[in-house]
Motif scaffolding. Structure first.
Motif, short mmCIF file in Angstrom:
data_model
loop_
_atom_site.label_atom_id
_atom_site.label_comp_id
_atom_site.label_asym_id
_atom_site.label_seq_id
_atom_site.Cartn_x
_atom_site.Cartn_y
_atom_site.Cartn_z
N UNK A 85 0.78 -1.23 0.00
CA UNK A 85 0.00 0.00 0.00
C UNK A 85 0.81 1.28 0.00
N UNK A 86 2.14 1.18 -0.10
CA UNK A 86 3.00 2.37 -0.05
C UNK A 86 3.88 2.43 -1.30
N UNK A 87 3.91 3.59 -1.96
CA UNK A 87 4.75 3.79 -3.13
C UNK A 87 6.17 4.07 -2.69
N UNK A 88 7.10 3.20 -3.09
CA UNK A 88 8.49 3.34 -2.65
C UNK A 88 9.43 3.31 -3.85
N UNK A 89 10.54 4.05 -3.72
CA UNK A 89 11.60 3.96 -4.72
C UNK A 89 12.27 2.60 -4.60
N UNK A 90 12.85 2.14 -5.70
CA UNK A 90 13.41 0.79 -5.72
C UNK A 90 14.49 0.59 -4.66
N UNK A 91 15.32 1.60 -4.41
CA UNK A 91 16.38 1.44 -3.42
C UNK A 91 15.84 1.33 -2.00
N UNK A 92 14.62 1.81 -1.76
CA UNK A 92 14.02 1.72 -0.43
C UNK A 92 13.50 0.31 -0.13
N UNK A 93 13.25 -0.48 -1.16
CA UNK A 93 12.69 -1.81 -0.95
C UNK A 93 13.68 -2.73 -0.24
N UNK A 94 14.97 -2.46 -0.40
CA UNK A 94 15.97 -3.34 0.17
C UNK A 94 15.94 -3.36 1.69
N UNK A 95 15.30 -2.37 2.29
CA UNK A 95 15.21 -2.33 3.75
C UNK A 95 14.34 -3.45 4.30
N UNK A 96 13.37 -3.90 3.50
CA UNK A 96 12.40 -4.88 4.00
C UNK A 96 12.32 -6.17 3.18
N UNK A 97 12.89 -6.16 1.97
CA UNK A 97 12.74 -7.32 1.10
C UNK A 97 14.07 -7.71 0.46
N UNK A 98 14.13 -8.94 -0.04
CA UNK A 98 15.29 -9.38 -0.80
C UNK A 98 15.09 -8.93 -2.24
#
Length: 202
Positions: A85-98
């Protein structure tokens, strides 16, 4: 002159002193807010949808898309994704996902089909353009029946003073009346996503 810009460099490209005056097929909602970059947008040309895809495997169903626990994802550097439900930049995804970041969605699809990652996000326009292509057999992909989010694509114009969005709209309207815009959408099998119609824009 046409410049090929990687997604991660698009803000710099339209900033003061950047290399470009206009950016094609971009959404104003993709990270432009809050930046000290003045941009204007034309009327929307395309309405697209993004959805998760994975490789077709025996026993794999739509339930595979229900969560990301223990799964790896492929993204594109500089792109934005709607996750939880949150729009995130691709580099921000690494904080929570592989997450593995590549330079294109074609590369991401190949990584999925090759078994290097479990999931990636693809827009419906690219899937349509790849139908019948020898480049990638999309029949080997399992597509999520649910779209992640819907967006509209415009031409974005930087504040360089060299051209205005209203001028671009007039030029697009002239091309539309000549049938050039419709021919372009047909060429890439994208008529179903087309928002711009010569009869609706003055």
């Amino acid at each position: 002159m046409i410049e090929v810009i990687p997604p991660s460099a698009r803000y710099e490209a339209l900033s003061k002193g950047g290399c470009c005056d206009v950016m094609f097929f971009e959404s104003p909602s993709w990270g432009w807010q809050g930046r000290e970059i003045e941009v204007d947008a034309t009327f929307p040309l395309v309405r697209g949808k993004e959805r998760l895809v994975t490789a077709q495997k025996e026993g794999r169903s739509q339930e595979f898309f229900n969560n990301f626990k223990g799964k790896s994802l492929a993204g594109v550097k500089g792109y934005h994704y709607l996750i939880a439900g949150e729009l995130k930049a691709s580099n921000e995804l690494k904080d929570d996902y592989t997450v593995y970041l590549a330079d294109s969605r074609i590369t991401n699809i190949r990584m999925v089909l090759g078994g290097r990652v479990d999931l990636t996000t693809v827009n419906d326009e690219l899937l349509a353009a790849l139908e019948g292509s020898r480049q990638i057999n999309i029949d080997n992909l399992l597509l999520s029946e649910k779209s992640d989010f819907t967006y509209e694509l415009h031409l974005l114009v930087g504040n360089t003073g060299k051209i205005e969005a209203s001028t671009l709209q007039r030029l697009l309207s002239e091309l539309g009346r000549k049938g050039e815009i419709d021919r372009l959408f047909r060429r890439f099998n994208m008529e179903r996503f087309q928002l711009y119609r010569p009869s609706t824009i003055r």
